[in-house]
Design a protein around this motif. Structure first.
Motif, PDB file in Angstrom:
ATOM      1  N   THR A 181       0.809  -1.188   0.171  1.00  0.00           N
ATOM      2  CA  THR A 181       0.135   0.028  -0.070  1.00  0.00           C
ATOM      3  C   THR A 181       0.722   1.288  -0.116  1.00  0.00           C
ATOM      4  OG1 THR A 181      -1.641  -1.155   1.270  1.00  0.00           O
ATOM      5  CG2 THR A 181      -1.924   1.173   1.180  1.00  0.00           C
ATOM      6  N   GLU A 182       1.838   1.222   0.867  1.00  0.00           N
ATOM      7  CA  GLU A 182       2.641   2.599   1.116  1.00  0.00           C
ATOM      8  C   GLU A 182       3.483   2.784  -0.383  1.00  0.00           C
ATOM      9  OE1 GLU A 182       2.313   4.726   3.226  1.00  0.00           O
ATOM     10  OE2 GLU A 182       0.826   3.367   4.219  1.00  0.00           O
ATOM     11  N   GLN A 183       3.795   1.456  -0.857  1.00  0.00           N
ATOM     12  CA  GLN A 183       4.766   1.609  -1.924  1.00  0.00           C
ATOM     13  C   GLN A 183       3.810   2.157  -3.037  1.00  0.00           C
ATOM     14  OE1 GLN A 183       6.461  -2.250  -3.037  1.00  0.00           O
ATOM     15  NE2 GLN A 183       6.847  -1.645  -5.131  1.00  0.00           N
ATOM     16  N   LYS A 184       2.727   1.655  -3.297  1.00  0.00           N
ATOM     17  CA  LYS A 184       1.882   2.113  -4.264  1.00  0.00           C
ATOM     18  C   LYS A 184       1.526   3.705  -4.025  1.00  0.00           C
ATOM     19  CE  LYS A 184       0.154   0.109  -7.123  1.00  0.00           C
ATOM     20  NZ  LYS A 184       0.645  -0.215  -8.497  1.00  0.00           N
ATOM     21  N   ARG A 185       1.359   4.125  -2.809  1.00  0.00           N
ATOM     22  CA  ARG A 185       1.195   5.630  -2.703  1.00  0.00           C
ATOM     23  C   ARG A 185       2.491   6.260  -2.972  1.00  0.00           C
ATOM     24  NH1 ARG A 185      -1.647   4.905   3.656  1.00  0.00           N
ATOM     25  NH2 ARG A 185      -3.550   4.383   2.803  1.00  0.00           N
ATOM     26  N   HIS A 186       3.675   5.850  -2.567  1.00  0.00           N
ATOM     27  CA  HIS A 186       4.806   6.529  -3.029  1.00  0.00           C
ATOM     28  C   HIS A 186       4.947   6.610  -4.557  1.00  0.00           C
ATOM     29  CE1 HIS A 186       6.327   7.348   0.714  1.00  0.00           C
ATOM     30  NE2 HIS A 186       6.474   6.116   1.248  1.00  0.00           N
ATOM     31  N   GLN A 187       4.399   5.601  -5.129  1.00  0.00           N
ATOM     32  CA  GLN A 187       4.557   5.416  -6.786  1.00  0.00           C
ATOM     33  C   GLN A 187       3.730   6.449  -7.367  1.00  0.00           C
ATOM     34  OE1 GLN A 187       3.962   1.411  -7.912  1.00  0.00           O
ATOM     35  NE2 GLN A 187       6.040   0.672  -7.287  1.00  0.00           N
ATOM     36  N   ALA A 188       2.199   6.560  -6.815  1.00  0.00           N
ATOM     37  CA  ALA A 188       1.314   7.582  -7.336  1.00  0.00           C
ATOM     38  C   ALA A 188       1.792   8.986  -6.991  1.00  0.00           C
ATOM     39  CB  ALA A 188       0.122   7.315  -6.665  1.00  0.00           C
ATOM     40  N   MET A 189       2.568   9.173  -5.974  1.00  0.00           N
ATOM     41  CA  MET A 189       3.022  10.620  -5.732  1.00  0.00           C
ATOM     42  C   MET A 189       4.328  10.976  -6.793  1.00  0.00           C
ATOM     43  SD  MET A 189       4.916  11.987  -2.179  1.00  0.00           S
ATOM     44  CE  MET A 189       3.367  11.379  -1.260  1.00  0.00           C
ATOM     45  N   LEU A 190       5.111  10.022  -6.963  1.00  0.00           N
ATOM     46  CA  LEU A 190       6.090  10.375  -7.948  1.00  0.00           C
ATOM     47  C   LEU A 190       5.474  10.155  -9.150  1.00  0.00           C
ATOM     48  CD1 LEU A 190       8.884   7.584  -6.613  1.00  0.00           C
ATOM     49  CD2 LEU A 190       8.864   9.927  -6.452  1.00  0.00           C
ATOM     50  N   GLN A 191       4.489   9.544  -9.384  1.00  0.00           N
ATOM     51  CA  GLN A 191       3.831   9.724 -10.704  1.00  0.00           C
ATOM     52  C   GLN A 191       3.262  11.284 -11.017  1.00  0.00           C
ATOM     53  OE1 GLN A 191       4.229   7.895 -13.527  1.00  0.00           O
ATOM     54  NE2 GLN A 191       2.826   9.138 -14.708  1.00  0.00           N
ATOM     55  N   GLU A 192       2.510  11.434  -9.925  1.00  0.00           N
ATOM     56  CA  GLU A 192       1.990  12.848 -10.017  1.00  0.00           C
ATOM     57  C   GLU A 192       3.172  14.040 -10.146  1.00  0.00           C
ATOM     58  OE1 GLU A 192      -0.840  15.650  -7.195  1.00  0.00           O
ATOM     59  OE2 GLU A 192      -0.248  13.843  -6.536  1.00  0.00           O
ATOM     60  N   ARG A 193       4.262  13.844  -9.604  1.00  0.00           N
ATOM     61  CA  ARG A 193       5.403  14.866  -9.702  1.00  0.00           C
ATOM     62  C   ARG A 193       5.931  14.800 -10.849  1.00  0.00           C
ATOM     63  NH1 ARG A 193       8.322  14.364  -3.527  1.00  0.00           N
ATOM     64  NH2 ARG A 193       6.538  15.014  -2.541  1.00  0.00           N
ATOM     65  N   ARG A 194       5.963  13.530 -11.598  1.00  0.00           N
ATOM     66  CA  ARG A 194       6.721  13.381 -12.705  1.00  0.00           C
ATOM     67  C   ARG A 194       5.814  14.073 -13.982  1.00  0.00           C
ATOM     68  NH1 ARG A 194       6.885   8.588 -12.649  1.00  0.00           N
ATOM     69  NH2 ARG A 194       8.872   7.893 -11.915  1.00  0.00           N
ATOM     70  N   GLU A 195       4.678  13.812 -13.666  1.00  0.00           N
ATOM     71  CA  GLU A 195       3.650  14.739 -14.603  1.00  0.00           C
ATOM     72  C   GLU A 195       3.763  15.909 -14.605  1.00  0.00           C
ATOM     73  OE1 GLU A 195      -0.128  12.984 -13.732  1.00  0.00           O
ATOM     74  OE2 GLU A 195       0.222  11.072 -14.622  1.00  0.00           O
ATOM     75  N   ILE A 196       3.914  16.611 -13.322  1.00  0.00           N
ATOM     76  CA  ILE A 196       4.168  18.073 -13.276  1.00  0.00           C
ATOM     77  C   ILE A 196       5.339  18.617 -13.680  1.00  0.00           C
ATOM     78  CG2 ILE A 196       4.277  19.801 -11.483  1.00  0.00           C
ATOM     79  CD1 ILE A 196       2.696  18.426  -9.645  1.00  0.00           C
ATOM     80  N   ILE A 197       6.499  17.699 -13.529  1.00  0.00           N
ATOM     81  CA  ILE A 197       7.558  18.232 -14.127  1.00  0.00           C
ATOM     82  C   ILE A 197       7.623  18.093 -15.652  1.00  0.00           C
ATOM     83  CG2 ILE A 197      10.117  17.138 -14.263  1.00  0.00           C
ATOM     84  CD1 ILE A 197      10.123  16.285 -11.638  1.00  0.00           C
TER      85      ILE A 197
END
Length: 634
Positions: free
Chosen positions: A463-479
């Motif tokens: 669960t936490e890994q998926k949350r971190h992945q979602a956060m990283l994906q969101e930041r990647r999209e912003i970048i």
């Protein structure tokens, strides 16, 4: 009743072999068991509920006389199973062939008769014919298990209700054969009498004069000695005072001692010194209380002079008055068993340590019984207490997120039927209502028929890994969005006039940026169908051979789309660099600034620009002040 010196029971025992034929057993078996039956029940397979309609049709039993006067009876069953599964439009029909195997042992009973003793049928007593390879799938295996359970239930229930029907009366046929006439009252009393084995106090008694006189004997008789010496385990007897008075051959061989060396209290010499006080105390307590003797101690084996663990137990034998007349006991070497248990405990401890250290939950699924076992870590993942856990596949499946159930069913079906690797990522509901994301993988085990019967695997809470992945994906999209904006700013395309585009260049041109500029400019030229593209180098403070080459390639690419490239804004220091590098820009239209480039483009398109000084005309008040801009054809 006596007949030639035999009791009815003795006479019945001698008549068993003559009276019990295979045909008699076959007729009795057919009468005892249901010939046809229809049952309906539900079956849950991988989370789907199916309704089963089962039709049982029994055939003629096959009877074989076995050992010790017993009969092996095989009853064939033809079964039709109709399966209606939720979500599926059509029902499926399966034809199964099963055989129920029974062991029937005729036993004499009183009055003169035979009781058909049928052993409790076990699960493996229901055998199915090998199915074709094309139908060796998971559903077929589950259907066989359900049918097996239903057949066993029907057979066991029928046998439990058929005790009276399993008695074959021999008294009347025998009396008629002998030409005798029994008194009706005597015959009725004989029929009401229970079998001798059920009479109070009936047991195997020692023979000899002491027994005939009614005095119990504490010495083992010849029959007991003969029986004991044929036993492969260590057997012994003791008097009421605890003194051993008999040990069998297995005891003598194990300790390599004579009977005189072991009888009485000689056996204490083989005990481990540390175990003597506890063993004597336990034996004395049983002698005083009459309670069964059970303990464990170490004995010295003669073959290797090693002390080995033994489990010992003894039961008191009592006379009619309840007095203990003899102790009969047995001793078993359990050293190898104890070592195996210790190794198993050590293995389990290592496995438990591994499971806890890896933070992975372990699960086990008994497919045939549809029961599941979860490790403590597995239960902790979903926050459920062990006593509240349902312990079945459905109790797990109901916690899976509805959107993930189809994928889980497909993955399990592919593994169980096609033996593809099983791994799945799914959401499972925590006890607090939230869904935890777990990744699980496992492997099943198949029997000799190719039917899976158990499966085990592990699961990890990601669960936490998926949350971190979602956060990283969101930041990647912003970048990426920011980078796209930066690219748009670094390569702006401005339509300054109809058919005229300009692209100002700032900073240093490298390979990546020049490629990006070419893509953006060519896309704009093709989209707007412009005739002139102005490349403004005013913001370029230095120009090397590579940068100049990028500009030349850009002009050539624009020309291939039918537009003319114009370079403007070359600074003096840049011009010096071009001359020193010997670059040939003669084929490129170059102008001093953007204004001149725009004027050239417009004039090339047939547009004339006339500059009028409005301010001066207004100051002079001229009435014929011309318009600031006019267009003439040509």
């Amino acid at each position: 009743m006596k007949n030639g010196g035999f009791t009815l029971e003795e006479l019945g025992r001698n008549l068993v072999d003559l009276a019990m034929t295979e045909d008699v057993i076959r007729r009795r078996a057919t009468a005892l068991l249901p010939v046809a039956r229809r049952e309906e029940r539900e079956l849950k397979v991988l989370g789907k509920v199916s309704r089963l309609a089962m039709d049982f049709h029994a055939g003629d039993p096959a009877v074989t006389r076995g050992t010790s006067g017993a009969f092996d009876v095989a009853i064939p069953y033809a079964l039709t199973v109709r399966v209606e599964t939720e979500g599926e439009a059509e029902a499926t029909v399966h034809q199964l062939t099963a055989t129920v195997a029974l062991r029937i042992t005729p036993r004499p009973c009183a009055p003169l008769g035979i009781f058909l003793d049928i052993a409790e049928p076990a699960a493996d007593s229901v055998l199915f014919a090998d199915p074709p390879v094309s139908t060796r799938d998971y559903l077929r295996g589950r259907l066989e298990e359900e049918v097996r359970r239903e057949l066993l239930r029907l057979v066991r229930a029928r046998l439990a209700d058929s005790h009276a029907e399993r008695i074959v009366d021999l008294e009347v046929p025998l009396v008629r054969a002998l030409g005798l006439d029994l008194d009706a009252r005597d015959a009725r009393d004989a029929r009401d009498a229970p079998p001798p084995s059920r009479l109070r106090g009936a047991s195997v008694q020692p023979s000899g004069a002491a027994v005939r006189r009614g005095a119990p004997s504490s010495e083992p008789d010849t029959q007991l000695r003969l029986f004991g010496n044929t036993m492969p385990i260590q057997v012994w007897t003791a008097r009421p005072d605890g003194q051993l008075n008999f040990v069998n051959k297995a005891v003598l061989d194990y300790f390599d001692r004579t009977e005189a060396q072991i009888l009485g209290e000689g056996w204490l010499g083989m005990l481990h010194p540390d175990d003597v006080p506890r063993t004597v105390a336990t034996w004395t307590r049983s002698l005083e209380t009459g309670q069964p003797y059970e303990t464990e101690f170490r004995l010295l084996r003669a073959s290797d002079q090693a002390y080995r663990e033994h489990v010992v137990s003894a039961l008191p034998q009592r006379d009619a008055a309840g007095n203990i007349v003899l102790w009969i006991g047995g001793t078993t070497d359990v050293a190898e068993l104890r070592r195996a248990e210790a190794a198993l405990r050590q293995s389990e401890a290592r496995y438990r340590l591994f499971a806890e250290a890896s933070n992975e939950g372990i699960w086990f699924w008994n497919i045939r019984e549809d029961t599941t076992e979860w490790s403590d870590r597995m239960l902790a993942i979903i926050g459920v207490r062990r006593e509240a856990w349902g312990g079945t596949f459905m109790s797990f499946f109901e916690r899976v997120h509805p959107d993930d159930r189809s994928a889980l069913q497909a993955a399990l079906k592919a593994h169980l039927e096609e033996r593809r690797p099983f791994e799945a990522e799914l959401r499972i509901q925590h006890e607090n209502g939230e869904y935890r994301v777990i990744f699980t993988r496992g492997m099943a085990e198949w029997d000799e028929k190719g039917v899976p019967f158990q499966m085990a695997g592990g699961a990890t809470d990601i669960t936490e890994q998926k949350r971190h992945q979602a956060m990283l994906q969101e930041r990647r999209e912003i970048i990426e969005q920011q980078q796209e904006a930066i690219r748009a700013l670094s390569t702006p395309i401005i339509e300054v006039w109809k058919g005229v585009l300009t692209m100002p260049v700032l900073g240093v041109l490298d390979e990546q940026r020049s490629q990006q500029m070419m893509e953006v400019l060519l896309e704009a030229v093709a989209r707007t169908r412009c005739r002139h593209a102005i490349i403004d180098l005013t913001g370029v403070s230095a120009l090397d051979a590579a940068t100049a080459d990028h500009v030349l390639q850009l002009i050539d690419a624009v020309a291939m789309l039918g537009a003319q490239g114009i370079v403007v804004g070359i600074r003096p220091e840049v011009a010096q660099t071009v001359v020193s590098l010997g670059l040939d820009l003669s084929n490129i239209k170059t102008l001093s600034n953007l204004r001149e480039g725009l004027r050239f483009a417009m004039q090339s398109s047939g547009v004339t620009v006339e500059r009028r000084r409005r301010r001066k005309a207004r100051r002079e008040g001229a009435d014929d002040a011309p318009a600031p801009l006019s267009e003439r054809g040509g």
